[in-house]
Write a protein that holds these residues in place. Structure first.
Motif, short mmCIF file in Angstrom:
data_model
loop_
_atom_site.label_atom_id
_atom_site.label_comp_id
_atom_site.label_asym_id
_atom_site.label_seq_id
_atom_site.Cartn_x
_atom_site.Cartn_y
_atom_site.Cartn_z
N GLN A 161 23.72 78.85 50.72
CA GLN A 161 24.28 77.57 50.29
C GLN A 161 24.03 76.48 51.33
N GLN A 162 24.17 76.85 52.61
CA GLN A 162 23.99 75.87 53.67
C GLN A 162 22.53 75.41 53.80
N THR A 163 21.61 76.33 53.59
CA THR A 163 20.18 76.05 53.80
C THR A 163 19.44 75.70 52.53
N GLY A 164 20.08 75.90 51.38
CA GLY A 164 19.38 75.68 50.12
C GLY A 164 18.41 76.79 49.77
N ALA A 165 18.59 77.96 50.38
CA ALA A 165 17.68 79.08 50.13
C ALA A 165 17.96 79.71 48.77
N LEU A 166 16.96 80.38 48.23
CA LEU A 166 17.15 81.18 47.03
C LEU A 166 18.02 82.38 47.39
N ASN A 167 19.07 82.58 46.64
CA ASN A 167 20.02 83.65 47.00
C ASN A 167 19.71 84.92 46.23
N LEU A 168 18.95 85.81 46.87
CA LEU A 168 18.68 87.14 46.33
C LEU A 168 19.44 88.19 47.14
N SER A 169 20.50 87.75 47.80
CA SER A 169 21.27 88.65 48.65
C SER A 169 22.41 89.28 47.87
N GLN A 170 23.45 88.52 47.60
CA GLN A 170 24.62 89.07 46.91
C GLN A 170 24.27 89.45 45.48
N GLY A 171 24.84 90.55 45.01
CA GLY A 171 24.46 91.11 43.72
C GLY A 171 25.15 90.46 42.54
N VAL B 15 18.54 92.78 60.45
CA VAL B 15 19.45 91.64 60.50
C VAL B 15 18.70 90.39 60.94
N ALA B 16 17.89 90.53 61.97
CA ALA B 16 17.09 89.39 62.44
C ALA B 16 16.08 88.97 61.38
N MET B 17 15.52 89.94 60.67
CA MET B 17 14.56 89.64 59.61
C MET B 17 15.23 88.83 58.49
N SER B 18 16.43 89.22 58.12
CA SER B 18 17.14 88.48 57.07
C SER B 18 17.44 87.05 57.51
N GLN B 19 17.80 86.89 58.79
CA GLN B 19 18.04 85.55 59.31
C GLN B 19 16.75 84.72 59.30
N TRP B 20 15.65 85.36 59.70
CA TRP B 20 14.35 84.68 59.75
C TRP B 20 13.92 84.24 58.35
N LEU B 21 14.11 85.12 57.38
CA LEU B 21 13.69 84.81 56.01
C LEU B 21 14.48 83.65 55.43
N VAL B 22 15.78 83.62 55.69
CA VAL B 22 16.59 82.56 55.10
C VAL B 22 16.32 81.22 55.76
N HIS B 23 16.10 81.22 57.08
CA HIS B 23 15.89 79.96 57.79
C HIS B 23 14.45 79.46 57.70
N GLU B 24 13.50 80.37 57.73
CA GLU B 24 12.08 79.97 57.79
C GLU B 24 11.40 79.96 56.42
N HIS B 25 11.91 80.75 55.49
CA HIS B 25 11.20 80.85 54.20
C HIS B 25 12.11 80.65 52.98
N GLY B 26 13.38 80.34 53.22
CA GLY B 26 14.25 79.99 52.11
C GLY B 26 14.56 81.11 51.16
N ILE B 27 14.66 82.35 51.69
CA ILE B 27 15.01 83.51 50.87
C ILE B 27 16.17 84.24 51.54
N ALA B 28 17.27 84.38 50.83
CA ALA B 28 18.42 85.12 51.35
C ALA B 28 18.37 86.56 50.85
#
Length: 385
Positions: free
Chosen positions: A25-35, A332-345
């Protein structure tokens, strides 16, 4: 002087699902995290809720749930698993599957009891066990996310009171067979052990396979609580409505706790679900093909990517091995990287383990999304070299 409170869960913080959704929500990423789906439930179900919510159905439902909804659950169970559940004594409606799991654990587990869970596992099992005074014994699944029955057998002790299984499996999408359930029963039969079977994705089994439920094996059903979810089945996770099926003695133990935790579920929601299930039985029958089409589309779109796709035989989750993309990052770091750098949660798999596996490079993505969302997500992932 400030009040000092004991911390009953000192190692537990905000869940990873909440964290990643907030980041999306904060970054505007596509949310494919929560089910949860990003599309609406059937219009007939929404219309039914509107009707009941505006026609005087505002007060408490019966503690055990509306008889009409319990009847629909019992009918579906009979059709699917061959067990004719007694509506009055073996079915209960709950405000969500997680609340049902909590109440089962509180009903069964006493101080010092051991609860066997299989890692990676849903994050509510362990804290609920601790709050009951029990101890969770974490048994890792095999690399294909199946149970190592010899290891499980060796883990059982005189203190073992409860075994929690979850198939179709979150986060891996693995499924269980009827032979597995027979093996489970054979191992626990000499002991005073109860089974909690988390089957919230029971209708999401793919490739022509059938879901194997504890309710399909009478001798195992006699010592099991089966947990189901209307939220997962009808695309309404925010309605927080689930159910429990158990034989009368177990159900009575459950209800003693349930009545003091939530007492009952939301009344108009139960009416709406009962009407929709009665009028539209085809929804459940078509659910597997509906989600398999989404899985197949997502996997097809991701084939050109550098990610390795693991088999997803059930649920609406897909695991990706990212070792060929960023092997230098833990998940964990990969998930952070994906959400901040590529807009995928996404969700890192290590959070589902008591002892994360060294060098495992897996993330979980939810494909309960519109075709447009899946296409956009796949496009971003395929651009990562």
């Amino acid at each position: 002087m400030p009040v000092q409170l004991p911390n009953k869960l000192p190692t537990i913080g905000t869940s990873i699902f909440t964290q990643m959704t907030q980041l999306a929500q904060q970054t505007g990423a596509l949310n494919l995290s929560q089910g949860f789906p990003d599309f609406d439930s059937p219009s007939q179900l929404l219309d039914a809720l509107k009707a009941y919510a505006s026609q005087g159905f505002q007060q408490y439902a019966p503690m055990q749930g509306l008889p009409s909804l319990r009847e629909q659950v019992a009918l579906t169970i009979q059709q699917r698993y061959g067990w004719l559940a007694d509506v009055a004594s073996e079915v209960a409606i709950t405000p969500g599957a997680t609340a049902a799991i909590f109440c089962v654990i509180q009903a069964v587990v006493q101080a010092g009891d051991e609860v066997i869970v299989f890692d990676p596992c849903y994050d509510s099992y362990d804290p609920a066990t601790r709050l009951a005074g029990g101890v969770c014994i974490h048994v890792p699944l095999q690399t294909d996310f199946c149970i190592d029955w010899n290891r499980f057998k060796d883990t059982i002790s005189a203190k073992t009171r409860l075994v929690i299984i979850n198939f179709p499996h979150n986060p891996s999408g693995a499924v269980i067979t009827l032979q597995d359930l027979k093996t489970l029963y054979d191992i626990i039969e000499p002991y005073n052990i109860v089974v909690l079977s988390d089957e919230v994705y029971e209708y999401l089994v793919f490739d022509g396979q059938s879901h194997a439920s504890v309710l399909g094996l009478p001798q195992l059903a006699a010592r099991s609580f089966m947990i189901g979810s209307f939220g997962k089945t009808f695309h309404v996770t925010g309605w927080k409505t689930g159910y429990v099926v158990a034989q009368p003695e177990l159900m009575q133990a459950f209800l003693k706790v349930h009545q003091y935790v939530n007492f009952c579920g939301v009344t108009p929601i139960q009416h709406a679900l009962a009407r929709f299930m009665q009028q539209h039985p085809e929804h459940i029958n078509q659910l597997a093909s509906f989600y398999q089409a989404k899985r197949d589309l997502f996997c097809q779109l991701l084939r050109p990517s550098a990610f390795k796709l693991l088999p997803s035989r059930g649920t609406y989750f897909q695991l990706l091995d990212y070792s060929a993309v960023r092997n230098d990052l833990n998940d964990v770091a990969m998930s952070q990287w994906l959400v901040h750098e590529h807009g995928i949660a996404t969700i890192p798999i290590s959070v589902f383990y008591a002892q994360p596996i060294q060098d495992q490079r897996l993330i979980r993505l939810c494909f309960a999304k519109t075709e447009a969302t899946l296409q956009q997500a796949a496009q971003r992932l395929c651009q990562i070299a």
